[in-house]
Each structure stands twice: as structure tokens, then as C-alpha cells.
Design a protein around this motif. Structure first.
Motif, PDB file in Angstrom:
ATOM      1  N   VAL A   1       0.837  -1.200   0.000  1.00 44.20           N
ATOM      2  CA  VAL A   1       0.000   0.000   0.000  1.00 44.20           C
ATOM      3  C   VAL A   1       0.875   1.256   0.000  1.00 44.20           C
ATOM      4  CG1 VAL A   1      -1.742   1.301   1.300  1.00 44.20           C
ATOM      5  CG2 VAL A   1      -2.000  -1.177   1.000  1.00 44.20           C
ATOM      6  N   VAL A   2       1.987   1.222   0.722  1.00 44.57           N
ATOM      7  CA  VAL A   2       2.937   2.342   0.689  1.00 44.57           C
ATOM      8  C   VAL A   2       3.478   2.515  -0.733  1.00 44.57           C
ATOM      9  CG1 VAL A   2       5.220   3.131   1.471  1.00 44.57           C
ATOM     10  CG2 VAL A   2       3.560   2.240   3.131  1.00 44.57           C
ATOM     11  N   ARG A   3       3.796   1.394  -1.399  1.00 43.57           N
ATOM     12  CA  ARG A   3       4.317   1.483  -2.770  1.00 43.57           C
ATOM     13  C   ARG A   3       3.272   2.036  -3.739  1.00 43.57           C
ATOM     14  NH1 ARG A   3       6.837  -3.467  -1.408  1.00 43.57           N
ATOM     15  NH2 ARG A   3       5.370  -4.680  -2.649  1.00 43.57           N
ATOM     16  N   LEU A   4       1.997   1.894  -3.389  1.00 46.84           N
ATOM     17  CA  LEU A   4       0.938   2.492  -4.212  1.00 46.84           C
ATOM     18  C   LEU A   4       0.849   4.004  -3.992  1.00 46.84           C
ATOM     19  CD1 LEU A   4      -1.908  -0.171  -3.865  1.00 46.84           C
ATOM     20  CD2 LEU A   4      -0.715   0.463  -5.976  1.00 46.84           C
ATOM     21  N   GLY A   5       1.622   4.518  -3.029  1.00 43.22           N
ATOM     22  CA  GLY A   5       1.676   5.956  -2.814  1.00 43.22           C
ATOM     23  C   GLY A   5       0.855   6.465  -1.649  1.00 43.22           C
ATOM     24  N   GLU A   6       0.312   5.560  -0.830  1.00 45.52           N
ATOM     25  CA  GLU A   6      -0.504   5.995   0.307  1.00 45.52           C
ATOM     26  C   GLU A   6       0.389   6.385   1.485  1.00 45.52           C
ATOM     27  OE1 GLU A   6      -3.980   6.384  -0.048  1.00 45.52           O
ATOM     28  OE2 GLU A   6      -3.109   6.139  -2.041  1.00 45.52           O
ATOM     29  N   PRO A   7       0.029   7.469   2.202  1.00 45.14           N
ATOM     30  CA  PRO A   7       0.856   7.915   3.336  1.00 45.14           C
ATOM     31  C   PRO A   7       0.901   6.847   4.438  1.00 45.14           C
ATOM     32  CG  PRO A   7      -0.750   9.600   2.689  1.00 45.14           C
ATOM     33  CD  PRO A   7      -1.107   8.351   1.951  1.00 45.14           C
ATOM     34  N   PRO A   8       2.080   6.511   4.935  1.00 37.60           N
ATOM     35  CA  PRO A   8       2.202   5.466   5.965  1.00 37.60           C
ATOM     36  C   PRO A   8       1.321   5.706   7.191  1.00 37.60           C
ATOM     37  CG  PRO A   8       4.356   6.034   5.116  1.00 37.60           C
ATOM     38  CD  PRO A   8       3.394   7.023   4.516  1.00 37.60           C
ATOM     39  N   GLU A   9       1.086   6.981   7.561  1.00 36.21           N
ATOM     40  CA  GLU A   9       0.273   7.249   8.755  1.00 36.21           C
ATOM     41  C   GLU A   9      -1.201   6.892   8.553  1.00 36.21           C
ATOM     42  OE1 GLU A   9       0.730  11.202   6.513  1.00 36.21           O
ATOM     43  OE2 GLU A   9       2.039   9.502   7.046  1.00 36.21           O
TER      44      GLU A   9
END
Length: 196
Positions: free
Chosen positions: A166-174
Motif C-alpha cells: 500500500v505504501v508502494r501504491l503511494g498511500e501515506p504510511p500514517e
């Protein structure tokens, strides 16, 4: 469309869980029960295979809980192609949201109904939480799942590996919370942490 959402004015948030199959209801029910226990109001928008005799009218499982407000919507007949199911779900769910504006909508996974829901939420600026994004399957379901991730603002994933995707999809880790698999893991993130 049948049923009604609560107009209760108690403290807490209005949470809308969207379900189209017995499989996703099994993932969403523990989260909904935790939300009720935390003082939130819970409504289920029930559609899809739940509403078809062919699949056992599994909408009854949602009603059996007796703790949720339930809204039913028939979005398909036997044999409808996915694009028609998508269009009917967009139309029906959008109609519902014009009258009921929940604080958060919670969807699961990779079905075409969930994709319709996340799109309607995004275009109406309603926060949407996606359960079990970041999974891989190698089918069109994976494309739907990733679309749901991009259209959602909160991500409740099952593992660190899913979080990394999901991070690699560009979503903010928080915005990504590892909660395990809701129907198996009892140590669930507080929904207060998600809706605030």
C-alpha cells in the motif's frame, strides 16, 4: 432500497459498513461490533450476492446480529455482467449518501460493489476505510482492490507485507494500520484511532 439509518444523536460517530457477500461480512462484522462497543452508531448497507436467493439470501446473517441498522439494496439479478452491477451500485449507493452522510464508510477487499462504493465516497468527499488492501491475487480482483486502496483515505491491512504494498501504491504510511485479519485476530485497532 429498504431499511433506515439511525438518526440517533448520541455521542460517537456514524459508521457505515458496506457488504456485498458473506465473505466480506465475515471480515466486517468484528469491526462493526468493536465500533458499537466503542459507542459508535453502525449501519450496514447490504447489497450484492446477499440479496440473491441463488446464494442463500445471506442478508439474513446481517439481520440476525440485531445490533446494527440495516439498509438493503438490490443491485443485480442473476446473470448481470459486472459493469451493470457496478453502475447500479454507484447509482443506488449515491442516492443513499445524498440523505445519509456517515462520518466513515468501511469497505472490504476487491469486489465490484466495493469499488462502486469507494468511488461514490471519493466523489462525495466522504472518508472511506478499506479493509485488507495490499493483498495480491493475480486476477481482476487485484486491480479492483488496488483501485479501492487509491480511492480510500484509511487502510486497515492484514500484514506488514500488505502495508508495504500500500505504501508502494503511494498511500501515506500514517493512514495505514496493520490489524491482522479481522475474523481471526482479536487484537483489533481501536476504531476511535481511525475515525479521529
Amino acid at each position: 432500497m429498504t431499511g433506515s439509518a439511525s438518526t440517533d444523536t448520541k455521542p460517537g460517530r456514524d459508521l457505515l459498513f458496506f457488504t456485498g457477500t458473506r465473505a466480506d461480512y465475515g471480515k466486517l462484522e468484528p469491526l462493526a461490533l468493536a465500533a458499537l462497543d466503542a459507542g459508535h452508531r453502525v449501519t450496514f448497507f447490504v447489497t450484492g450476492m446477499h440479496m440473491l436467493v441463488k446464494y442463500g439470501l445471506t442478508k439474513e446473517e446481517v439481520h440476525q446480529q440485531k445490533r446494527f441498522n440495516v439498509v438493503e439494496f438490490i443491485n443485480q439479478r442473476d446473470g448481470y455482467p459486472q459493469d451493470i452491477i457496478f453502475a447500479k451500485t454507484v447509482s443506488g449507493f449515491s442516492d443513499f449518501l445524498q440523505e445519509h452522510r456517515p462520518d466513515l464508510v468501511i469497505i472490504h477487499g476487491d469486489r465490484v460493489e466495493a469499488l462502486a462504493c469507494s468511488l461514490v465516497c471519493a466523489t462525495n468527499y466522504i472518508r472511506c476505510a478499506h479493509v485488507e488492501g495490499g493483498e495480491v491475487s493475480g486476477t481482476i480482483d487485484e486491480q479492483f482492490r488496488h483501485c479501492n486502496t487509491k480511492l480510500s483515505s484509511v487502510h486497515l491491512v492484514s500484514s506488514d507485507e500488505a502495508k508495504a504494498r500500500v505504501v508502494r501504491l503511494g498511500e501515506p504510511p500514517e493512514t495505514i494500520h496493520v490489524i491482522g485479519s479481522p475474523e481471526l485476530d482479536n487484537d483489533i485497532l481501536s476504531l476511535d484511532e481511525v475515525v479521529n
